[in-house]
Design a protein around this motif. Structure first.
Motif, PDB file in Angstrom:
ATOM      1  N   ALA A  12      49.695  67.558  46.158  1.00 44.92           N
ATOM      2  CA  ALA A  12      49.768  69.014  46.025  1.00 44.92           C
ATOM      3  C   ALA A  12      49.610  69.472  44.577  1.00 44.92           C
ATOM      4  CB  ALA A  12      51.084  69.521  46.596  1.00 44.92           C
ATOM      5  N   ILE A  13      50.041  68.650  43.635  1.00 45.80           N
ATOM      6  CA  ILE A  13      49.925  69.050  42.225  1.00 45.80           C
ATOM      7  C   ILE A  13      48.653  68.495  41.570  1.00 45.80           C
ATOM      8  CG2 ILE A  13      52.406  69.303  41.902  1.00 45.80           C
ATOM      9  CD1 ILE A  13      52.504  66.584  40.622  1.00 45.80           C
ATOM     10  N   GLY A  14      47.766  67.943  42.400  1.00 47.48           N
ATOM     11  CA  GLY A  14      46.436  67.620  41.908  1.00 47.48           C
ATOM     12  C   GLY A  14      46.134  66.167  41.628  1.00 47.48           C
ATOM     13  N   TYR A  15      47.042  65.262  41.914  1.00 51.79           N
ATOM     14  CA  TYR A  15      46.766  63.854  41.657  1.00 51.79           C
ATOM     15  C   TYR A  15      45.943  63.252  42.803  1.00 51.79           C
ATOM     16  CZ  TYR A  15      50.229  64.038  37.926  1.00 51.79           C
ATOM     17  OH  TYR A  15      50.920  64.351  36.787  1.00 51.79           O
ATOM     18  N   PRO A  16      44.912  62.474  42.489  1.00 51.23           N
ATOM     19  CA  PRO A  16      44.085  61.838  43.529  1.00 51.23           C
ATOM     20  C   PRO A  16      44.802  60.627  44.133  1.00 51.23           C
ATOM     21  CG  PRO A  16      43.280  61.196  41.368  1.00 51.23           C
ATOM     22  CD  PRO A  16      44.402  62.182  41.128  1.00 51.23           C
ATOM     23  N   VAL A  17      45.614  60.856  45.117  1.00 48.46           N
ATOM     24  CA  VAL A  17      46.474  59.815  45.674  1.00 48.46           C
ATOM     25  C   VAL A  17      45.660  58.625  46.173  1.00 48.46           C
ATOM     26  CG1 VAL A  17      48.099  59.281  47.528  1.00 48.46           C
ATOM     27  CG2 VAL A  17      48.321  61.419  46.240  1.00 48.46           C
ATOM     28  N   GLY A  18      44.573  58.905  46.897  1.00 48.82           N
ATOM     29  CA  GLY A  18      43.759  57.817  47.431  1.00 48.82           C
ATOM     30  C   GLY A  18      43.165  56.946  46.343  1.00 48.82           C
ATOM     31  N   ALA A  19      42.641  57.582  45.295  1.00 46.72           N
ATOM     32  CA  ALA A  19      42.037  56.818  44.195  1.00 46.72           C
ATOM     33  C   ALA A  19      43.084  55.987  43.461  1.00 46.72           C
ATOM     34  CB  ALA A  19      41.338  57.773  43.228  1.00 46.72           C
ATOM     35  N   ILE A  20      44.263  56.551  43.271  1.00 46.77           N
ATOM     36  CA  ILE A  20      45.334  55.828  42.589  1.00 46.77           C
ATOM     37  C   ILE A  20      45.758  54.614  43.404  1.00 46.77           C
ATOM     38  CG2 ILE A  20      47.754  55.974  41.859  1.00 46.77           C
ATOM     39  CD1 ILE A  20      47.183  58.919  41.147  1.00 46.77           C
ATOM     40  N   ARG A  21      45.866  54.787  44.704  1.00 48.98           N
ATOM     41  CA  ARG A  21      46.247  53.667  45.554  1.00 48.98           C
ATOM     42  C   ARG A  21      45.153  52.604  45.607  1.00 48.98           C
ATOM     43  NH1 ARG A  21      49.469  56.869  50.480  1.00 48.98           N
ATOM     44  NH2 ARG A  21      51.539  56.666  49.499  1.00 48.98           N
ATOM     45  N   CYS A  22      43.904  53.030  45.622  1.00 44.33           N
ATOM     46  CA  CYS A  22      42.806  52.057  45.587  1.00 44.33           C
ATOM     47  C   CYS A  22      42.843  51.240  44.297  1.00 44.33           C
ATOM     48  CB  CYS A  22      41.465  52.781  45.704  1.00 44.33           C
ATOM     49  SG  CYS A  22      41.006  53.237  47.384  1.00 44.33           S
ATOM     50  N   ALA A  23      43.069  51.925  43.174  1.00 46.06           N
ATOM     51  CA  ALA A  23      43.138  51.232  41.891  1.00 46.06           C
ATOM     52  C   ALA A  23      44.295  50.236  41.873  1.00 46.06           C
ATOM     53  CB  ALA A  23      43.286  52.240  40.760  1.00 46.06           C
ATOM     54  N   ALA A  24      45.438  50.641  42.449  1.00 47.52           N
ATOM     55  CA  ALA A  24      46.594  49.750  42.492  1.00 47.52           C
ATOM     56  C   ALA A  24      46.315  48.527  43.355  1.00 47.52           C
ATOM     57  CB  ALA A  24      47.816  50.501  43.020  1.00 47.52           C
ATOM     58  N   VAL A  25      45.663  48.731  44.496  1.00 47.96           N
ATOM     59  CA  VAL A  25      45.340  47.611  45.388  1.00 47.96           C
ATOM     60  C   VAL A  25      44.361  46.660  44.710  1.00 47.96           C
ATOM     61  CG1 VAL A  25      44.204  46.984  47.557  1.00 47.96           C
ATOM     62  CG2 VAL A  25      45.855  48.866  47.508  1.00 47.96           C
ATOM     63  N   ALA A  26      43.360  47.223  44.004  1.00 49.97           N
ATOM     64  CA  ALA A  26      42.410  46.378  43.280  1.00 49.97           C
ATOM     65  C   ALA A  26      43.113  45.575  42.190  1.00 49.97           C
ATOM     66  CB  ALA A  26      41.299  47.230  42.677  1.00 49.97           C
ATOM     67  N   PHE A  27      44.032  46.223  41.482  1.00 48.72           N
ATOM     68  CA  PHE A  27      44.799  45.522  40.457  1.00 48.72           C
ATOM     69  C   PHE A  27      45.629  44.399  41.071  1.00 48.72           C
ATOM     70  CE2 PHE A  27      48.833  45.055  38.127  1.00 48.72           C
ATOM     71  CZ  PHE A  27      48.345  44.667  36.888  1.00 48.72           C
ATOM     72  N   GLY A  28      46.273  44.685  42.187  1.00 41.59           N
ATOM     73  CA  GLY A  28      47.062  43.656  42.858  1.00 41.59           C
ATOM     74  C   GLY A  28      46.212  42.477  43.293  1.00 41.59           C
ATOM     75  N   GLY A  29      45.016  42.760  43.821  1.00 38.61           N
ATOM     76  CA  GLY A  29      44.123  41.680  44.215  1.00 38.61           C
ATOM     77  C   GLY A  29      43.665  40.854  43.032  1.00 38.61           C
ATOM     78  N   ALA A  30      43.336  41.533  41.914  1.00 37.99           N
ATOM     79  CA  ALA A  30      42.903  40.819  40.717  1.00 37.99           C
ATOM     80  C   ALA A  30      44.007  39.910  40.188  1.00 37.99           C
ATOM     81  CB  ALA A  30      42.478  41.820  39.645  1.00 37.99           C
ATOM     82  N   MET A  31      45.246  40.396  40.218  1.00 31.69           N
ATOM     83  CA  MET A  31      46.358  39.575  39.754  1.00 31.69           C
ATOM     84  C   MET A  31      46.560  38.358  40.648  1.00 31.69           C
ATOM     85  SD  MET A  31      47.645  40.839  36.956  1.00 31.69           S
ATOM     86  CE  MET A  31      49.385  40.412  36.796  1.00 31.69           C
ATOM     87  N   CYS A  32      46.352  38.518  41.949  1.00 28.72           N
ATOM     88  CA  CYS A  32      46.436  37.365  42.858  1.00 28.72           C
ATOM     89  C   CYS A  32      45.327  36.367  42.550  1.00 28.72           C
ATOM     90  CB  CYS A  32      46.336  37.832  44.304  1.00 28.72           C
ATOM     91  SG  CYS A  32      47.836  38.615  44.937  1.00 28.72           S
ATOM     92  N   GLY A  33      44.132  36.890  42.231  1.00 25.04           N
ATOM     93  CA  GLY A  33      43.045  36.004  41.852  1.00 25.04           C
ATOM     94  C   GLY A  33      43.364  35.203  40.602  1.00 25.04           C
ATOM     95  N   CYS A  55      37.812  39.161  40.059  1.00 31.67           N
ATOM     96  CA  CYS A  55      36.886  40.110  40.683  1.00 31.67           C
ATOM     97  C   CYS A  55      36.752  39.860  42.187  1.00 31.67           C
ATOM     98  CB  CYS A  55      35.521  40.023  40.008  1.00 31.67           C
ATOM     99  SG  CYS A  55      35.474  40.623  38.310  1.00 31.67           S
ATOM    100  N   VAL A  56      36.627  38.593  42.567  1.00 28.52           N
ATOM    101  CA  VAL A  56      36.453  38.268  43.988  1.00 28.52           C
ATOM    102  C   VAL A  56      37.705  38.640  44.784  1.00 28.52           C
ATOM    103  CG1 VAL A  56      36.183  36.367  45.626  1.00 28.52           C
ATOM    104  CG2 VAL A  56      34.749  36.477  43.587  1.00 28.52           C
ATOM    105  N   SER A  57      38.871  38.325  44.252  1.00 29.97           N
ATOM    106  CA  SER A  57      40.109  38.671  44.955  1.00 29.97           C
ATOM    107  C   SER A  57      40.319  40.176  44.989  1.00 29.97           C
ATOM    108  CB  SER A  57      41.299  37.981  44.281  1.00 29.97           C
ATOM    109  OG  SER A  57      41.216  36.582  44.438  1.00 29.97           O
ATOM    110  N   ALA A  58      39.900  40.874  43.938  1.00 27.85           N
ATOM    111  CA  ALA A  58      39.992  42.339  43.946  1.00 27.85           C
ATOM    112  C   ALA A  58      39.087  42.922  45.032  1.00 27.85           C
ATOM    113  CB  ALA A  58      39.616  42.896  42.572  1.00 27.85           C
ATOM    114  N   LEU A  59      37.900  42.335  45.208  1.00 32.27           N
ATOM    115  CA  LEU A  59      37.004  42.797  46.276  1.00 32.27           C
ATOM    116  C   LEU A  59      37.629  42.584  47.650  1.00 32.27           C
ATOM    117  CD1 LEU A  59      33.495  41.598  45.014  1.00 32.27           C
ATOM    118  CD2 LEU A  59      34.335  43.954  45.184  1.00 32.27           C
TER     119      LEU A  59
END
Length: 291
Positions: free
Chosen positions: A178-199, A68-72
């Motif tokens: 353009a086809i409706g995917y929330p690109v920013g939210a998906i990238r945020c989720a991926a970055v949080a996942f990457g941080g959690a894995m580093c933690g 959690c801390v690394s994800a933050l």
């Protein structure tokens, strides 16, 4: 045989911090971002996990809090890059420095203290196989969960709609938007996942692999994990193979000393990093990062 047993017993454990961090960064880069802060996030996760185990005695809690801390900390990177369009390279380096500084601050009073690691769990029946059974097939629970998680991540990225969406965001973010995917939210989720894995990677390094705290104990593993993503050409299986290879190389110093190789210890301990540089030179001529 004793040297072979040592290598079999130690390779998976040595590779695990690299594997966890690299898989997290793999998902981040699949979405088209590049976070260079792995070293700092791993160090912060290692410090927080060690403190949790030392104060509470609970490894599961330590892994959870470290993730959690690394994800933050990773979300600081996401906020700067995605919201204010900060440079990814500079921001990632800043996150790395920040994480290293915070780990040194929080861990200062715990320097050189030790804790109990996790017990080894042999695989039923298979652990009775000569040589490999008591060594390779007798690992702690985190190793077994990481292996299952690696297969799970491979399936997610290559056989599910979620994996296709992640790939689409990384390959062409404008088309995905353009086809409706929330690109920013998906990238945020991926970055949080990457941080959690580093933690999780840092937590394993400080509470299981070497259950003690020392400032600088991550010792470049974050940078090696970053290079492993390139080495694995952004494919889960290849990244896992690379982690095993570099885990084996990291044991080179102890193995060489055991067989009486007359080389300075500094040369032997630099093998993983020299191999990283060589690998990047070779791979960079044939592959490119997803955009």
């Amino acid at each position: 045989m004793s040297i072979l047993a040592f290598l079999l017993a130690g390779t998976l454990a040595a590779a695990l911090p690299l594997l966890l961090a690299a898989l997290g960064e793999l998902v981040v880069e699949r979405t088209g971002l590049l976070n260079l802060g792995l070293e700092g996030m791993m160090a912060l996760g290692a410090a927080i996990a060690f403190i949790c185990v030392y104060e509470t005695g609970s490894h599961p809690l330590a892994f959870l809090v470290a993730a959690c801390v690394s994800a933050l900390l990773a979300m600081v990177f996401a906020a700067l890059v995605l919201l204010v369009n900060a440079n990814q390279v500079a921001t990632g380096l800043a996150i790395s420095v920040l994480g290293l500084g915070l780990s040194a601050l929080f861990g200062k009073s715990y320097e050189s203290l030790t804790i109990a690691g996790l017990p080894k769990l042999p695989l039923p029946l298979l652990s009775d196989i000569p040589v490999i059974g008591p060594t390779l097939l007798t690992q702690d629970i985190v190793v077994w969960l990481a292996i299952l998680g690696t297969f799970g991540l491979w399936y997610l990225l290559n056989r599910t709609k979620v994996g296709l969406i992640i790939t689409a965001v990384g390959e062409n973010s404008e088309a995905a938007r353009a086809i409706g995917y929330p690109v920013g939210a998906i990238r945020c989720a991926a970055v949080a996942f990457g941080g959690a894995m580093c933690g999780l990677a840092g937590a394993y390094a400080s509470t299981v692999y070497t259950p003690l705290w020392a400032d600088g104990m991550i010792a470049g593993r974050g940078w090696i994990a970053l290079a492993l993503v390139v080495f694995g050409t952004w494919q889960t299986g290849r990244v896992a193979f690379g982690a095993l290879l570099f885990g084996l190389l990291s044991l080179g110093e102890l193995t060489a000393q055991a067989v009486g190789v007359a080389l300075p210890s500094q040369v032997l301990s630099s093998l993983p990093y020299a191999a990283t540089i060589l690998m990047l030179v070779i791979i960079s001529k044939r592959n490119r990062q997803p955009t």
